[in-house]
Scaffold this active site. Structure first.
Site, short mmCIF file in Angstrom:
data_model
loop_
_atom_site.label_atom_id
_atom_site.label_comp_id
_atom_site.label_asym_id
_atom_site.label_seq_id
_atom_site.Cartn_x
_atom_site.Cartn_y
_atom_site.Cartn_z
N SER A 165 -4.66 -79.74 58.36
CA SER A 165 -5.20 -78.41 58.07
C SER A 165 -5.67 -78.32 56.62
O SER A 165 -6.69 -77.70 56.32
CB SER A 165 -4.15 -77.34 58.37
OG SER A 165 -3.86 -77.28 59.75
N ASP A 166 -4.92 -78.94 55.71
CA ASP A 166 -5.37 -79.02 54.32
C ASP A 166 -6.68 -79.79 54.22
O ASP A 166 -7.61 -79.38 53.50
CB ASP A 166 -4.31 -79.73 53.47
CG ASP A 166 -3.14 -78.84 53.11
OD1 ASP A 166 -3.35 -77.65 52.84
OD2 ASP A 166 -2.01 -79.35 53.08
N ILE A 167 -6.74 -80.92 54.90
CA ILE A 167 -7.93 -81.77 54.82
C ILE A 167 -9.14 -81.05 55.41
O ILE A 167 -10.24 -81.08 54.85
CB ILE A 167 -7.69 -83.11 55.54
CG1 ILE A 167 -6.61 -83.91 54.81
CG2 ILE A 167 -8.97 -83.92 55.65
CD1 ILE A 167 -6.12 -85.13 55.58
#
Length: 390
Positions: A165-167
């Protein structure tokens, strides 16, 4: 290839999402000024000590940047940050919800003062909405986005092994900034970008989301593909696992004849189409598993390659560092760090010119140079350091 040379990014960033976005910009030549807390810095610096005493997370997403320590909660620090932003092309931030706006660094205020500025906010859920003020970390967003409903098994959910999700948010921020720079080149005006980790993750959930359209069950099959069969891991007789993928009927016919040695299976009514094979994967899986058990992994791969049917090794991370394809393409380089040089993957895509693979900065390494560039004397900087502002 450094097409973003001359672009300056001021990044009030932490953890992964925003640092990952700004590193992509830095890899393409942008000057990224990373603003960190005096004394402790980006808290991702302390996640672990796996890279010669440095954090694996931090080393991964922070090369090619300059580190400035600055307490923007102090009026003196905030004024210095404002001066840096005034000369920047992009302001990128992923602080806790509302923190930038409370400091007077919201998109509305900044763009009113600098219409050409591109402001990119990365948050868990975006604004407005009932989740706007919720803190969000990668695993929490994976959960909210429904990603855990398609990983692991029904009895044992599993998060994705990378901070996906960060990426995802970082990559949408990166591509959105590139688009905004192109638009500014035509109009002379900046814009506000509001990137949500939730929306980025849900977008990446595309086919499972539609597969479960109107209340259908989510596709979930562990390491195997949930809707294509055979597509997944099979254990050879020597205990090694071979990942095998049959994508269409031509490949299925070749697989039956060339690997299974049973061409008649291609016409069996339970296996004639992918939908049939998927519906009868348990019985078909037994037939395929029995054939793999007769072979070593090397023998299985040789037969699969001869068909040809796509296959892959299930590598350890140690084996990836020595992957022959990465070596053949010269994709691993060294980057300096405060603990000495470490290997790093060159940015995927650009070829030709050597990639930009400059240092991962020590905390506050560039503070004096950056503040000197704003006209502060050594005595001024010493006084700010004594007060904990830098």
């Amino acid at each position: 290839m450094q097409p973003l040379r001359g672009v300056t990014v001021v990044a009030l960033e932490q953890a992964i999402a925003a640092p990952y976005a700004s590193r992509q910009l830095a890899d393409l030549g942008a000057r990224v000024i990373k603003v960190e807390r005096p004394g402790t810095g980006d808290f991702a610096r302390a996640y672990d000590t796996r890279v010669r005493g440095l954090s694996s997370h931090f080393v991964w997403v922070n090369r090619n940047k300059e580190s400035l320590t600055l307490d923007f909660k102090d009026p003196r620090g905030l004024e210095l940050l404002r001066r840096l932003i005034a000369d920047a092309d992009v302001f990128l931030q992923n602080l806790a919800p509302g923190a930038a706006a409370r400091a007077g660094l919201g998109a509305r205020e900044l763009r009113a003062a600098h219409p050409e500025l591109i402001v990119c906010d990365i948050s868990g859920y975006g604004a407005p909405g009932p989740y706007t003020d919720r803190k969000a970390y990668d695993l929490l967003v994976q959960s909210e986005a429904g990603l855990l409903s398609v990983t692991g098994t029904p009895d044992d959910m599993a998060k994705v092994g990378i901070p996906v999700s960060d990426i995802a948010a970082g990559m949408y921020a990166y591509s959105s900034v590139l688009g905004a720079l192109l638009e500014r080149g035509r109009t002379g005006r900046g814009t506000h970008l509001d990137v949500s980790m939730l929306e980025a993750t849900v977008e990446w959930l595309g086919f499972p989301l539609y597969y479960a359209f109107e209340g259908g069950p989510p596709p979930r099959a562990g390491a195997a593909h949930a809707t294509i069969y055979p597509y997944g891991p099979f254990t050879a007789g020597d205990g090694n696992v071979v990942m095998t993928a049959v994508q269409n009927e031509r490949e299925w016919q070749g697989f039956c004849a060339g690997f299974l040695g049973r061409p008649e299976l291609a016409r069996h009514p339970h296996y004639a189409t992918n939908a049939d094979r998927n519906a009868h994967r348990e019985e078909l899986g037994g037939l395929i598993a029995a054939r793999f058990a007769e072979l070593t992994a090397a023998e299985a791969v040789e037969l699969l390659d001869a068909v040809p049917v796509a296959n892959a090794r299930v590598n350890t991370l140690a084996e990836v560092w020595d992957h022959p394809q990465l070596a053949a393409r010269g994709r691993l380089h060294e980057v300096p760090t405060p603990a000495g040089p470490v290997s790093a993957l060159a940015p995927p895509g650009p070829t030709g010119d050597p990639p930009r693979m400059e240092a991962v900065p020590a905390l506050g390494e560039h503070t004096r140079a950056l503040l000197g560039g704003l006209g502060l004397s050594e005595e001024d900087i010493d006084a700010l350091a004594a007060d904990g502002v830098v």
